[in-house]
Design a protein around this motif. Sequence first.
Motif, mmCIF file in Angstrom:
data_model
loop_
_atom_site.group_PDB
_atom_site.id
_atom_site.type_symbol
_atom_site.label_atom_id
_atom_site.label_comp_id
_atom_site.label_asym_id
_atom_site.label_seq_id
_atom_site.Cartn_x
_atom_site.Cartn_y
_atom_site.Cartn_z
ATOM 1 N N LYS A 1 4.584 -15.022 -4.882
ATOM 2 C CA LYS A 1 4.721 -16.473 -5.085
ATOM 3 C C LYS A 1 3.520 -17.027 -5.847
ATOM 4 O O LYS A 1 3.661 -17.863 -6.745
ATOM 5 C CB LYS A 1 4.854 -17.189 -3.732
ATOM 6 N N HIS B 1 5.373 -19.748 15.043
ATOM 7 C CA HIS B 1 5.986 -20.688 14.076
ATOM 8 C C HIS B 1 6.933 -21.643 14.802
ATOM 9 O O HIS B 1 6.941 -22.854 14.546
ATOM 10 C CB HIS B 1 6.768 -19.942 12.989
ATOM 11 N N HIS C 1 -6.251 -19.027 10.520
ATOM 12 C CA HIS C 1 -6.605 -18.576 9.161
ATOM 13 C C HIS C 1 -8.121 -18.385 9.014
ATOM 14 O O HIS C 1 -8.582 -17.481 8.317
ATOM 15 C CB HIS C 1 -6.117 -19.581 8.103
ATOM 16 N N SER D 1 2.947 -20.027 0.739
ATOM 17 C CA SER D 1 2.206 -18.800 0.430
ATOM 18 C C SER D 1 0.772 -18.995 0.903
ATOM 19 O O SER D 1 0.239 -20.104 0.860
ATOM 20 C CB SER D 1 2.255 -18.570 -1.084
ATOM 21 N N GLY E 1 0.783 -1.228 0.000
ATOM 22 C CA GLY E 1 0.000 0.000 0.000
ATOM 23 C C GLY E 1 0.811 1.271 0.000
ATOM 24 O O GLY E 1 0.249 2.360 0.097
ATOM 25 N N SER F 1 10.594 1.710 10.475
ATOM 26 C CA SER F 1 9.357 2.455 10.186
ATOM 27 C C SER F 1 8.086 1.651 10.460
ATOM 28 O O SER F 1 6.981 2.146 10.248
ATOM 29 C CB SER F 1 9.368 2.892 8.716
ATOM 30 N N LEU F 2 8.229 0.423 10.925
ATOM 31 C CA LEU F 2 7.021 -0.392 11.172
ATOM 32 C C LEU F 2 6.168 0.210 12.282
ATOM 33 O O LEU F 2 6.699 0.605 13.325
ATOM 34 C CB LEU F 2 7.417 -1.806 11.594
ATOM 35 N N PRO F 3 4.857 0.237 12.099
ATOM 36 C CA PRO F 3 3.982 0.614 13.218
ATOM 37 C C PRO F 3 4.105 -0.442 14.335
ATOM 38 O O PRO F 3 4.375 -1.611 14.052
ATOM 39 C CB PRO F 3 2.579 0.568 12.615
ATOM 40 N N ASN G 1 -3.018 -9.847 3.906
ATOM 41 C CA ASN G 1 -3.799 -11.043 3.557
ATOM 42 C C ASN G 1 -4.174 -10.941 2.073
ATOM 43 O O ASN G 1 -5.325 -10.698 1.726
ATOM 44 C CB ASN G 1 -5.055 -11.177 4.420
HETATM 45 O O1 NZQ Z 1 1.252 -2.546 2.328
HETATM 46 P P1 NZQ Z 1 2.270 -1.648 2.912
HETATM 47 O O2 NZQ Z 1 2.011 -0.218 2.666
HETATM 48 O O3 NZQ Z 1 3.666 -2.055 2.555
HETATM 49 O O4 NZQ Z 1 2.134 -1.768 4.527
HETATM 50 C C1 NZQ Z 1 2.309 -2.976 5.225
HETATM 51 C C2 NZQ Z 1 0.994 -3.573 5.708
HETATM 52 O O5 NZQ Z 1 0.018 -2.590 5.911
HETATM 53 C C3 NZQ Z 1 3.018 -2.677 6.517
HETATM 54 N N1 NZQ Z 1 4.496 -2.666 6.411
HETATM 55 C C4 NZQ Z 1 5.292 -3.664 5.959
HETATM 56 N N2 NZQ Z 1 6.586 -3.311 6.082
HETATM 57 C C5 NZQ Z 1 6.600 -2.049 6.597
HETATM 58 C C6 NZQ Z 1 5.265 -1.643 6.796
HETATM 59 N N3 NZQ Z 1 4.953 -0.416 7.298
HETATM 60 C C7 NZQ Z 1 5.966 0.397 7.618
HETATM 61 N N4 NZQ Z 1 7.268 0.053 7.476
HETATM 62 C C8 NZQ Z 1 7.639 -1.161 6.996
HETATM 63 N N5 NZQ Z 1 8.918 -1.506 6.894
HETATM 64 O O6 NZQ Z 1 2.634 -3.724 7.387
HETATM 65 C C9 NZQ Z 1 1.314 -4.137 7.084
HETATM 66 C C10 NZQ Z 1 1.201 -5.631 7.166
HETATM 67 O O7 NZQ Z 1 1.971 -6.243 6.167
HETATM 68 P P2 NZQ Z 1 1.803 -7.811 5.818
HETATM 69 O O8 NZQ Z 1 2.731 -8.111 4.708
HETATM 70 O O9 NZQ Z 1 0.373 -8.123 5.642
HETATM 71 O O10 NZQ Z 1 2.269 -8.494 7.179
HETATM 72 P P3 NZQ Z 1 3.011 -9.880 7.440
HETATM 73 O O11 NZQ Z 1 4.421 -9.816 7.032
HETATM 74 O O12 NZQ Z 1 2.708 -10.193 8.840
HETATM 75 O O13 NZQ Z 1 2.311 -10.931 6.464
HETATM 76 C C11 NZQ Z 1 1.087 -11.525 6.791
HETATM 77 C C12 NZQ Z 1 0.655 -12.491 5.722
HETATM 78 O O14 NZQ Z 1 1.592 -13.581 5.606
HETATM 79 C C13 NZQ Z 1 0.906 -14.827 5.774
HETATM 80 C C14 NZQ Z 1 -0.239 -14.441 6.662
HETATM 81 O O15 NZQ Z 1 -1.262 -15.401 6.681
HETATM 82 C C15 NZQ Z 1 -0.681 -13.126 6.072
HETATM 83 O O16 NZQ Z 1 -1.459 -13.329 4.928
HETATM 84 N N6 NZQ Z 1 1.816 -15.878 6.256
HETATM 85 C C16 NZQ Z 1 2.700 -16.386 5.390
HETATM 86 C C17 NZQ Z 1 3.533 -17.433 5.732
HETATM 87 C C18 NZQ Z 1 4.471 -18.017 4.753
HETATM 88 N N7 NZQ Z 1 4.372 -17.672 3.486
HETATM 89 O O17 NZQ Z 1 5.327 -18.824 5.116
HETATM 90 C C19 NZQ Z 1 3.518 -18.040 7.059
HETATM 91 C C20 NZQ Z 1 2.733 -17.284 8.065
HETATM 92 O O18 NZQ Z 1 2.287 -18.193 9.031
HETATM 93 C C21 NZQ Z 1 1.578 -16.525 7.532
HETATM 94 O O19 NZQ Z 1 0.447 -17.356 7.363
#
Ligand code: NZQ
Length: 385
Positions: free
Chosen positions: A102, A195, A268, A147, A38, A179-181, A68
């Motif tokens: 992916k 995990h 999930h 994924s 985003g 910068s992460l919230p 998600n």
């Molecule tokens: O979209 P942007 O603007 O980048 O903002 C993101 C998002 O709103 C923000 N963000 C990320 N890096 C940032 C940041 N904001 C400021 N500074 C940064 N450096 O964070 C928000 C959440 O991001 P998201 O990618 O959704 O979070 P996460 O990394 O926790 O990923 C969650 C997803 O991964 C799946 C989950 O189910 C979920 O869909 N999973 C994937 C796995 C895998 N592939 O092995 C295993 C996990 O168990 C999990 O299921």
Amino acid sequence: MLNFEFSNPTKIIFGKGQIKKIKREIATNHKVLLMYGGGSIKKNGVYAQVMDALSEHQIVEFSGVEPNPSIETLTKAIALVKEEKVDYILAVGGGSVIDGAKFVAAAVPFDGDPWDILAKGAKVRSALPISCILTLPATGTESNGNSVVTKRSTQEKLPFASPLVYPKTAILDPEVTFSLPERQVANGVVDAFVHTMEQYLTYDVNAPVQERFAESLLCTLIQEGPKALSNPTDYDVRANIMWAATMALNGLIGVGVPQDWATHAIGHEITALHGLDHAQTLAIVLPSLMHHKRDTKANKIAQYGRRVWGINDASDDVVIEQAIAKTAEFFETMGVPTKLAGYGIGPEAVDGLIAQLIKHNLTAIGEHKDITPEVARAILDDAAA
Ligand code: NZQ
Ligand code: ZN
């Protein structure tokens, strides 16, 4: 120890100022799809670093991959890849962007409806190459073949796995996580913690290497997690969390040992129906699951209580009780509520969640396949308030 095969082909480039190295990781004859979310990467300077590094590459951008990631959004990326004849994907973001990449990589050459990869377990026979620049340490997706994708129209969130979608290269610069919230910092720590627990808290197969590795990750996350909240620009804290999250789900600690994954399966469904963040669902399910499976997991919960939390001089029963309480307390300390009520969800939601588990054939989950819908109901009822 159980038999296993292990290969993790992802090259990790870790540290400060390393994003520029993406240039040499992708040959300039590739046409690259730059996928992101985003817009956080535009605010924290990551986008500028990537564009600078790839100034000699041909780039097509796809933004707007949401947390998600949905097949509805990713279908547009698939169309763009085909239209532009892209042959490489660079994902820049958190787990959602990388998981989305992916799926797109596997869906482009897929013959048929790509949703079948998730819903029917259709085999992935080829995939475009992917690399990633990780901005949120949590999921481990930067160096695994998993994924998770959501179909918003039917409220389904399903995983797939294939060795073909491991990122070729993953760049991990802890500074980009400053910068992460707070909510995402906390989510990341909780996700990596769970995990580790899903691969550790099962039953004994005499695998001390994996157990000690897992315990080191748990101890690191417990120590460093709260520090990342109180001192967000401490590089070493961020670096240790980032490496712990990668190590928690790059396959290493899970080889040769039984694995659980019931917390994730139930979680999930909570995200699919109620939109909670992934880690929030895990914080709700895990303590209650530990309580309900305390008999079959007794040895491991007691070991965890003693080695990770240092609870000594007490009977197994007392250690187990306290270890479960400490786990929930840790999540709460990170600011992640551990009850459905903490997110405004009432106990009446449990019926719908159980129906989803049944619909997805998740009726015998956990390391002993003994978490039936009845057990899942008990876990969720207790997690309600
Ligand atoms: O979209 P942007 O603007 O980048 O903002 C993101 C998002 O709103 C923000 N963000 C990320 N890096 C940032 C940041 N904001 C400021 N500074 C940064 N450096 O964070 C928000 C959440 O991001 P998201 O990618 O959704 O979070 P996460 O990394 O926790 O990923 C969650 C997803 O991964 C799946 C989950 O189910 C979920 O869909 N999973 C994937 C796995 C895998 N592939 O092995 C295993 C996990 O168990 C999990 O299921
Ligand atoms: Zn997870």
